[in-house]
Design a protein around this motif. Structure first.
Motif, PDB file in Angstrom:
ATOM      1  N   VAL A   1       0.844  -1.185   0.000  1.00  0.00           N
ATOM      2  CA  VAL A   1       0.000   0.000   0.000  1.00  0.00           C
ATOM      3  C   VAL A   1       0.885   1.243   0.000  1.00  0.00           C
ATOM      4  N   ARG A   2       0.618   2.136  -0.932  1.00  0.00           N
ATOM      5  CA  ARG A   2       1.368   3.390  -1.009  1.00  0.00           C
ATOM      6  C   ARG A   2       0.646   4.433  -0.167  1.00  0.00           C
ATOM      7  N   GLU A   3       1.292   4.857   0.893  1.00  0.00           N
ATOM      8  CA  GLU A   3       0.622   5.754   1.836  1.00  0.00           C
ATOM      9  C   GLU A   3       0.350   7.125   1.234  1.00  0.00           C
ATOM     10  N   ARG A   4       1.319   7.640   0.466  1.00  0.00           N
ATOM     11  CA  ARG A   4       1.149   8.965  -0.119  1.00  0.00           C
ATOM     12  C   ARG A   4       1.665   8.966  -1.550  1.00  0.00           C
ATOM     13  N   ASP A   5       1.076   9.850  -2.345  1.00  0.00           N
ATOM     14  CA  ASP A   5       1.524  10.016  -3.729  1.00  0.00           C
ATOM     15  C   ASP A   5       0.975  11.349  -4.221  1.00  0.00           C
ATOM     16  N   ASP A   6       1.881  12.297  -4.477  1.00  0.00           N
ATOM     17  CA  ASP A   6       1.407  13.607  -4.951  1.00  0.00           C
ATOM     18  C   ASP A   6       1.454  13.724  -6.467  1.00  0.00           C
ATOM     19  N   ASP A   7       1.750  12.626  -7.161  1.00  0.00           N
ATOM     20  CA  ASP A   7       1.759  12.587  -8.630  1.00  0.00           C
ATOM     21  C   ASP A   7       2.684  13.671  -9.207  1.00  0.00           C
TER      22      ASP A   7
END
Length: 348
Positions: free
Chosen positions: A101-107
């Protein structure tokens, strides 16, 4: 600065992340008098820069780039882990591993803003919320027209306060993600025309109408209710220039797929697509967690696309998907505008 009222044909090819929006599509729609968007979502800044260069090498016409505003939602970590466990079965069918699971991703949001400022892209549209006010100012200061995608009057008021140049008002019948500002929000069902009437009655900004517009009659209706242009996505999915997967294009014309539904099963955000087996199996357990679910289902969707198995793909489509045609994008724009002019003349 670009103004939508300057378009020879007030038809815009919507940004469709994940592959459908290509430089070829942007160039073809521009050549027909409309305007196209590149979809920067899920792409690296380098890939976006390459597409911008490609478009500019082939046309001097204005075009847009759409970026996703980073999500600030909190989510139920246990529910996401349970959903990951549930997805192990379809992953095994394709012989693939699921990511953690990727906790954060601001793209790459900040990097993409830097790129768009550097490139002075004519139009920048925002999806999934509003960035900080200084981000809007940075873009406007170099001549980028900033468009906020909104789904409610309250979101539109926030966008006006943020200092954007135009609003893209998205109704409930469009394909793909609803652009609600918060992940956990359930998208409204107010019809597009009613949303237009509400927002244009007080908004000082030009409005682009989007969502379920599929023919000339609907174009004329949207323009008559205050829109300066219309934005269509599903209409271009089966075009020659579309980068949609072959199985996706085929499913739009397959009689086996009879309806669309709004689901969180693929990404954790509400999005409209063709009802298929994956949605039936997982819709009830998919939590509101974006982009966590997007990253978890991504390898399954990619494997299904490679094997041309549409029942495990996100077949994004609006309610009027049966009107899509296998044709060039330029011909689609011309047909739609011819229909609109004929409809307008008949109504006049």
């Amino acid at each position: 600065m670009f103004e939508f009222g300057d378009l020879a044909v007030p038809i815009i090819a919507a940004p469709m992340a994940g592959g459908p929006s290509t430089p070829d599509l942007v160039v073809a729609v521009a050549a027909a008098g409309g305007m196209g968007f590149l979809a920067a979502g899920y792409k690296s800044p380098e890939a976006v820069a390459e597409q911008i260069r490609d478009v500019r090498a082939r046309t001097d016409a204005p075009f847009g780039v759409n970026i996703f505003v980073p999500q600030r939602n909190s989510y139920d970590t246990e529910a996401v882990q349970r959903y990951r466990t549930e997805l192990l079965a379809p992953a095994r069918r394709y012989g693939i591993e699921l990511p953690a699971v990727r906790e954060r991703d601001d793209d790459w949001f900040d990097e993409k803003v830097d790129l768009l400022v550097e490139q002075r892209v004519p139009v920048v549209s925002l999806t999934f919320g509003l960035p900080a006010a200084d981000t809007v100012r940075r873009l406007r200061d170099v001549g980028c027209a900033v468009v906020a995608t909104v789904t409610t009057a309250d979101e539109a008021r926030g966008a006006v306060t943020a200092g954007v140049d135009a609003l893209c008002v998205q109704g409930p019948d469009g394909g793909g993600h609803r652009a609600t500002f918060r992940v956990e929000d359930e998208p409204g069902t107010t019809p597009l025309i009613d949303l237009l009437d509400d927002i244009t009655s007080w908004s000082p900004l030009p409005v682009v109408a989007a969502g379920g517009i599929s023919d000339g009659t609907r174009i004329v209706e949207a323009l008559a209710h205050g829109a300066v242009a219309v934005q269509l996505g599903t209409a271009f999915l089966r075009s020659t220039e579309s980068g949609a997967k072959a199985a996706h294009k085929a499913a739009l014309g397959d009689p086996r797929f009879t309806r669309t539904v709004v689901t969180r099963a693929f990404s954790g955000r509400p999005a409209r697509g063709l009802a298929n087996e994956f949605i039936a199996a997982h819709e009830d357990t998919a939590p509101a967690a974006y982009p966590q679910l997007h990253h978890l289902t991504s390898p399954i969707r990619a494997a299904a696309a490679a094997e041309q198995i549409p029942d495990d793909m996100a077949l994004w489509a609006g309610t009027e998907f049966r009107r899509t045609a296998q044709d060039s994008a330029g011909s689609i724009v011309q047909r739609l505008w011819d229909e609109a002019r004929a409809s307008g003349a008949a109504q006049g």
